[in-house]
Design an enzyme around this catalytic site. Structure first.
Site, mmCIF file in Angstrom:
data_model
loop_
_atom_site.group_PDB
_atom_site.id
_atom_site.type_symbol
_atom_site.label_atom_id
_atom_site.label_comp_id
_atom_site.label_asym_id
_atom_site.label_seq_id
_atom_site.Cartn_x
_atom_site.Cartn_y
_atom_site.Cartn_z
ATOM 1 N N GLU A 29 33.716 61.177 61.768
ATOM 2 C CA GLU A 29 35.041 60.589 61.685
ATOM 3 C C GLU A 29 35.180 59.521 62.758
ATOM 4 O O GLU A 29 34.327 59.397 63.634
ATOM 5 C CB GLU A 29 36.125 61.652 61.836
ATOM 6 N N HIS A 65 42.414 65.060 65.525
ATOM 7 C CA HIS A 65 41.456 65.522 66.514
ATOM 8 C C HIS A 65 41.588 64.695 67.784
ATOM 9 O O HIS A 65 41.780 63.482 67.724
ATOM 10 C CB HIS A 65 40.019 65.382 65.998
#
Length: 293
Positions: free
Chosen positions: A209, A247
């Site tokens: 990501e 995150h």
């Protein structure tokens, strides 16, 4: 052979008397994981789901031979729990706890490396070797025994991609959720090396990501060391600069860590990057066909 966990794993659950510890200990045991002990200070002598509870990790290791630990304790105590397991001689620690301070993890990582302890997490869903051991919070019913290794910074994407692999007849050797925190234990390069050396793994899926440069480092490692096919997916391909994706490690700053940079790095390493998770099974089958032709 798989990597990290298998039917011979002797699991200890730290925080087993808490809500999450009790619930997931029951699920892991039901899956078939060999849970030999749990710990909860002051509650030694009790049992949870038929699992003996000890006051300390050291006592549990001495009496049960536990070699792997999973941590379900509040973030404020997670660092100490990791260190307790490491000093007790645990080989592998899986920290599920979310919100562990970065400063704590910087301190912990330096110590456990000296002790020779491997760490997965924190803020991760754990890992699974299908039909052998589930160590974490992953939904065991979607996994199928096979030869595809998968590692991911995203828990939910792990489940989505694994389900697609299983539905397409692509079983998994070991699936590892490494977590999305900026400071964590084992990361792409170490796990790639394990997959490369595992005779049961024939190909690898890497789910990354935006944020940081871990994927770029992984691409460099793949180009130099991997002989097995690797395919990838990068979450956040349309995210604008500065966007946080849930995150702590998934933040683009000063133009670094963009999906574009990661995709370019993988292209140089001959790693195809799926535009959508649904493309991954097809890319894998193409790579495997080329590898055997």
């Amino acid at each position: 052979m798989s990597i990290l966990v298998n039917k011979d794993t002797k699991l200890l659950v730290q925080g087993i008397t808490g809500r999450d510890g009790q619930f997931h200990a029951g699920r892991m045991k039901e899956y078939g994981t060999n849970i030999v002990a749990g710990t909860s200070p002051g509650k030694g002598g009790q049992e949870v789901n038929g699992i003996p509870v000890f006051d300390t990790v050291s006592d549990a290791v001495k009496k049960t031979g536990a070699n792997t630990s999973i941590i379900f304790v509040p973030a404020a105590f997670a660092a100490d729990a990791i260190l307790e397991a490491s000093y007790a001689g645990i080989d592998l620690v899986i920290a599920i706890s979310e919100g562990v301070p970065i400063q704590d993890m910087i301190r912990v990582n330096s110590i456990i490396k000296q002790n020779g302890t491997k760490l997965i997490g924190p803020n991760c869903p754990g890992l699974i070797t299908p039909d052998e051991a589930l160590v974490g919070i992953l939904p065991g019913m979607i996994f199928k025994k096979g030869n595809i290794g998968l590692m991911s910074r995203s828990g939910t994407l792990t489940y989505e991609v694994v389900n697609m692999l299983t539905m397409n007849g692509l079983g998994q050797s070991t699936v590892v959720g490494i977590g999305g925190d900026p400071v964590a234990g084992l990361y792409y390069q170490e796990i790639l090396e394990m997959y490369e050396n595992d005779p049961e793994t024939e190909a690898v899926v890497l789910i990354g990501e935006i944020g940081g440069d871990a994927e770029e480092q992984a691409a460099e490692y793949i180009a130099q060391h991997m002989t097995k096919p690797v395919v990838s997916f990068i979450a956040g391909q349309t995210a604008p600069p500065g966007k946080r994706m849930g995150h702590a490690g998934a933040i683009i700053s000063s133009g670094a860590g963009t999906a574009e940079e990661k995709i370019k790095a993988f292209a140089k390493a001959n790693v195809p990057v799926a535009k959508e998770p649904s493309e991954i099974p097809g890319l894998l089958k193409e790579k495997l066909a080329k590898a055997t032709s």
